[in-house]
Motif scaffolding. Structure first.
Motif, mmCIF file in Angstrom:
data_model
loop_
_atom_site.group_PDB
_atom_site.id
_atom_site.type_symbol
_atom_site.label_atom_id
_atom_site.label_comp_id
_atom_site.label_asym_id
_atom_site.label_seq_id
_atom_site.Cartn_x
_atom_site.Cartn_y
_atom_site.Cartn_z
ATOM 1 N N TYR A 1 0.834 -1.202 0.000
ATOM 2 C CA TYR A 1 0.000 0.000 0.000
ATOM 3 C C TYR A 1 0.873 1.259 0.000
ATOM 4 O O TYR A 1 0.572 2.225 -0.699
ATOM 5 C CB TYR A 1 -0.925 -0.005 1.216
ATOM 6 N N ALA A 2 1.956 1.230 0.765
ATOM 7 C CA ALA A 2 2.883 2.355 0.785
ATOM 8 C C ALA A 2 3.474 2.554 -0.601
ATOM 9 O O ALA A 2 3.615 3.690 -1.068
ATOM 10 C CB ALA A 2 3.980 2.120 1.825
ATOM 11 N N ALA A 3 3.821 1.462 -1.277
ATOM 12 C CA ALA A 3 4.369 1.547 -2.635
ATOM 13 C C ALA A 3 3.367 2.188 -3.592
ATOM 14 O O ALA A 3 3.755 2.981 -4.451
ATOM 15 C CB ALA A 3 4.796 0.169 -3.125
ATOM 16 N N VAL A 4 2.100 1.848 -3.456
ATOM 17 C CA VAL A 4 1.054 2.441 -4.298
ATOM 18 C C VAL A 4 1.007 3.943 -4.052
ATOM 19 O O VAL A 4 0.990 4.748 -5.007
ATOM 20 C CB VAL A 4 -0.324 1.809 -4.013
ATOM 21 N N LEU A 5 0.988 4.353 -2.798
ATOM 22 C CA LEU A 5 0.917 5.773 -2.480
ATOM 23 C C LEU A 5 2.159 6.521 -2.950
ATOM 24 O O LEU A 5 2.044 7.599 -3.538
ATOM 25 C CB LEU A 5 0.715 5.950 -0.971
#
Length: 96
Positions: free
Chosen positions: A86-90
């Motif tokens: 999720y951090a990578a997506v953001l």
């Protein structure tokens, strides 16, 4: 006693279901963009969250919106053991 509903895991979300999170609003004075993004993170698999973030950005919403405690959704996600995807997506969407 028998449960009313069984928990559904790995449910396939339609594009409309993902888009429906753009209508989520806080019930208090929270920043609507922060609340919407956090609720999507809490509810979606990483693949669905990535789709949501695209829709979120198309509407010109703020990926860096902050909650009442001053943290962004990225700050919160980074604290979670399984938040890496999720951090990578953001981050890929230019959240700071």
């Amino acid at each position: 006693m028998k449960k009313d509903k069984e928990k559904v895991l790995d449910e396939v979300w339609t594009e409309d279901h993902v888009r429906s999170f753009l209508e989520v609003r806080p019930h208090d004075a929270s920043n609507p963009d922060f609340f919407m993004l956090l609720r999507a993170y809490q509810s979606m698999r990483a693949e669905d969250f990535e789709l949501f973030v695209g829709f979120f950005r198309e509407q010109g919403r703020d990926l860096n919106a902050r909650g009442v405690d001053g943290r962004s959704v990225l700050d919160i996600v980074r604290e979670h053991r399984l938040g890496g995807d999720y951090a990578a997506v953001l981050q890929g969407a230019s959240a700071a």
